[in-house]
Scaffold this motif. Structure first.
Motif, PDB file in Angstrom:
ATOM      1  N   UNK A 158       2.460 -11.830  -7.923  1.00 49.54           N
ATOM      2  CA  UNK A 158       3.287 -12.065  -6.742  1.00 49.54           C
ATOM      3  C   UNK A 158       3.078 -13.461  -6.171  1.00 49.54           C
ATOM      4  N   UNK A 159       1.816 -13.908  -6.118  1.00 45.23           N
ATOM      5  CA  UNK A 159       1.498 -15.180  -5.479  1.00 45.23           C
ATOM      6  C   UNK A 159       1.625 -16.374  -6.423  1.00 45.23           C
ATOM      7  N   UNK A 160       1.954 -16.123  -7.683  1.00 46.08           N
ATOM      8  CA  UNK A 160       2.069 -17.224  -8.651  1.00 46.08           C
ATOM      9  C   UNK A 160       3.193 -18.192  -8.311  1.00 46.08           C
ATOM     10  N   UNK A 161       4.148 -17.743  -7.485  1.00 50.24           N
ATOM     11  CA  UNK A 161       5.272 -18.616  -7.112  1.00 50.24           C
ATOM     12  C   UNK A 161       4.864 -19.615  -6.036  1.00 50.24           C
ATOM     13  N   UNK A 162       3.688 -19.428  -5.460  1.00 50.83           N
ATOM     14  CA  UNK A 162       3.248 -20.295  -4.372  1.00 50.83           C
ATOM     15  C   UNK A 162       2.368 -21.423  -4.894  1.00 50.83           C
ATOM     16  N   UNK A 163       2.432 -22.564  -4.214  1.00 51.01           N
ATOM     17  CA  UNK A 163       1.513 -23.656  -4.525  1.00 51.01           C
ATOM     18  C   UNK A 163       0.142 -23.326  -3.940  1.00 51.01           C
ATOM     19  N   UNK A 164      -0.854 -24.110  -4.309  1.00 49.71           N
ATOM     20  CA  UNK A 164      -2.202 -23.881  -3.775  1.00 49.71           C
ATOM     21  C   UNK A 164      -2.215 -24.012  -2.261  1.00 49.71           C
ATOM     22  N   UNK A 165      -1.503 -25.007  -1.728  1.00 48.96           N
ATOM     23  CA  UNK A 165      -1.435 -25.197  -0.279  1.00 48.96           C
ATOM     24  C   UNK A 165      -0.736 -24.023   0.386  1.00 48.96           C
ATOM     25  N   UNK A 166       0.330 -23.514  -0.219  1.00 51.36           N
ATOM     26  CA  UNK A 166       1.050 -22.382   0.356  1.00 51.36           C
ATOM     27  C   UNK A 166       0.186 -21.126   0.375  1.00 51.36           C
ATOM     28  N   UNK A 201       8.617 -15.497  -1.312  1.00 52.26           N
ATOM     29  CA  UNK A 201       8.147 -14.116  -1.390  1.00 52.26           C
ATOM     30  C   UNK A 201       9.211 -13.122  -0.938  1.00 52.26           C
ATOM     31  N   UNK A 202      10.382 -13.653  -0.547  1.00 45.88           N
ATOM     32  CA  UNK A 202      11.476 -12.813  -0.063  1.00 45.88           C
ATOM     33  C   UNK A 202      11.000 -11.901   1.066  1.00 45.88           C
ATOM     34  N   UNK A 203      10.222 -12.487   1.952  1.00 48.27           N
ATOM     35  CA  UNK A 203       9.688 -11.754   3.095  1.00 48.27           C
ATOM     36  C   UNK A 203      10.586 -11.975   4.302  1.00 48.27           C
ATOM     37  N   UNK A 204      10.705 -10.949   5.107  1.00 40.64           N
ATOM     38  CA  UNK A 204      11.610 -11.033   6.251  1.00 40.64           C
ATOM     39  C   UNK A 204      11.075 -11.954   7.344  1.00 40.64           C
ATOM     40  N   UNK A 205       9.771 -11.859   7.614  1.00 43.07           N
ATOM     41  CA  UNK A 205       9.213 -12.629   8.720  1.00 43.07           C
ATOM     42  C   UNK A 205       7.700 -12.724   8.583  1.00 43.07           C
ATOM     43  N   UNK A 257       1.061  -8.585   6.050  1.00 37.53           N
ATOM     44  CA  UNK A 257       0.869  -7.426   5.181  1.00 37.53           C
ATOM     45  C   UNK A 257       0.685  -7.853   3.730  1.00 37.53           C
ATOM     46  N   UNK A 258       1.482  -8.827   3.268  1.00 35.50           N
ATOM     47  CA  UNK A 258       1.375  -9.306   1.892  1.00 35.50           C
ATOM     48  C   UNK A 258       0.000  -9.925   1.644  1.00 35.50           C
ATOM     49  N   UNK A 259      -0.492 -10.689   2.612  1.00 36.09           N
ATOM     50  CA  UNK A 259      -1.789 -11.346   2.448  1.00 36.09           C
ATOM     51  C   UNK A 259      -2.898 -10.331   2.207  1.00 36.09           C
ATOM     52  N   UNK A 260      -2.830  -9.198   2.885  1.00 42.15           N
ATOM     53  CA  UNK A 260      -3.848  -8.164   2.706  1.00 42.15           C
ATOM     54  C   UNK A 260      -3.589  -7.317   1.473  1.00 42.15           C
ATOM     55  N   UNK A 261      -2.321  -6.954   1.247  1.00 40.95           N
ATOM     56  CA  UNK A 261      -2.015  -6.069   0.125  1.00 40.95           C
ATOM     57  C   UNK A 261      -2.292  -6.740  -1.215  1.00 40.95           C
ATOM     58  N   UNK A 262      -2.195  -8.063  -1.266  1.00 44.92           N
ATOM     59  CA  UNK A 262      -2.466  -8.778  -2.517  1.00 44.92           C
ATOM     60  C   UNK A 262      -3.928  -9.167  -2.667  1.00 44.92           C
ATOM     61  N   UNK A 263      -4.728  -8.931  -1.628  1.00 46.21           N
ATOM     62  CA  UNK A 263      -6.132  -9.281  -1.690  1.00 46.21           C
ATOM     63  C   UNK A 263      -6.411 -10.728  -1.364  1.00 46.21           C
ATOM     64  N   UNK A 264      -5.387 -11.487  -0.956  1.00 48.12           N
ATOM     65  CA  UNK A 264      -5.598 -12.881  -0.596  1.00 48.12           C
ATOM     66  C   UNK A 264      -6.548 -12.975   0.586  1.00 48.12           C
ATOM     67  N   UNK A 301      -3.594  -1.554  -3.603  1.00 45.41           N
ATOM     68  CA  UNK A 301      -3.350  -2.976  -3.723  1.00 45.41           C
ATOM     69  C   UNK A 301      -2.207  -3.230  -4.708  1.00 45.41           C
ATOM     70  N   UNK A 302      -1.490  -4.312  -4.484  1.00 43.60           N
ATOM     71  CA  UNK A 302      -0.479  -4.756  -5.435  1.00 43.60           C
ATOM     72  C   UNK A 302      -1.077  -5.895  -6.247  1.00 43.60           C
ATOM     73  N   UNK A 303      -0.448  -6.242  -7.349  1.00 46.33           N
ATOM     74  CA  UNK A 303      -0.982  -7.295  -8.213  1.00 46.33           C
ATOM     75  C   UNK A 303      -0.691  -8.655  -7.601  1.00 46.33           C
TER      76      UNK A 303
END
Length: 219
Positions: free
Chosen positions: A150-158, A196-200, A206-213, A144-146
């Motif tokens: 990583x997700x601190x840049x997102x709003x609650x809705x995001x 999140x500088x994600x391509x697509x 993948x980010x949603x799972x790797x971060x535990x969201x 897992x990543x922290x």
């Protein structure tokens, strides 16, 4: 016309895919390759919209070739659909990390193949429920990543919308779940990609799972 390059080490597979795609009036196969190195050269020469890429090939594999094709230009419009057999491939997260936008089982129905090409050519991700489950399984075995940082840049809705993307929901489905319009969902997804500088969208899953969201045990 949607321009397609087919990459597979088996000539019969390439011939079959070419025949199936050739039945669509809006799709044109502009090149073929039998290995990853050849794929890079063919893509540079033909400049396709979509590449159908086998993962397992002798020499340079499909993941390495995908990384080289998409890494050549960060702003490239080329989209890669990975051809896979889910009974044996454990490379879904690696393929997403390399920039693949879609995933397709080799024995998919002909119309599913053509639909996948159209979806990714339009800029969307091709993530079936089967692929999403496979991502869950791979994420459960991956470090897992922290997520907090990583997700601190997102709003609650995001974060809420990212979780729904991670579960494989479309914009329309997310809109119904959250009682907002698909256009609003699309706007949020665009902002999430940028933050999140994600391509697509595939990368967001993948980010949603790797971060535990999204816990890998979710349905």
């Amino acid at each position: 016309m949607i321009r397609v390059v087919i990459v597979d080490d088996q000539a019969l597979v390439r011939e079959g895919l070419r025949a199936l795609l050739g039945r669509a009036d809006d799709i044109e196969v502009v090149g073929e390759a039998a290995d990853g190195n050849d794929a890079v050269r063919v893509v540079e020469r033909t400049e396709p919209d979509v590449v159908l890429m086998d993962i397992r090939m002798p020499g340079t594999d499909g993941i390495t070739a995908t990384r080289r094709i998409l890494g050549a230009s960060p702003s490239t419009r080329i989209r890669v659909v990975v051809l896979t057999t889910f009974d044996s491939d454990d490379n879904i997260l690696d393929a997403i990390g390399a920039g693949a936008t879609g995933f397709l089982v080799k024995d998919s129905a002909p119309e599913e193949l053509r639909t996948a090409v159209r979806i990714v050519a339009a800029g969307e991700a091709m993530l079936s429920p089967t692929v999403t489950r496979r991502v869950m399984q791979a994420a459960a075995r991956s470090p897992r990543v922290r997520g907090t940082e990583m997700l601190s840049v997102l709003t609650e809705r995001e974060r809420e919308i990212l979780a729904e993307v991670g579960r494989g929901l479309s914009n329309d489905e997310i809109g119904r779940e959250l009682f907002i319009s698909p256009t609003t969902v699309r706007t949020h997804v665009t902002r999430i990609l940028a933050k999140l500088q994600a391509r697509d969208r595939a990368n967001l899953v993948a980010i949603a799972f790797r971060t535990g969201l999204v816990p890998p045990t979710d349905p």
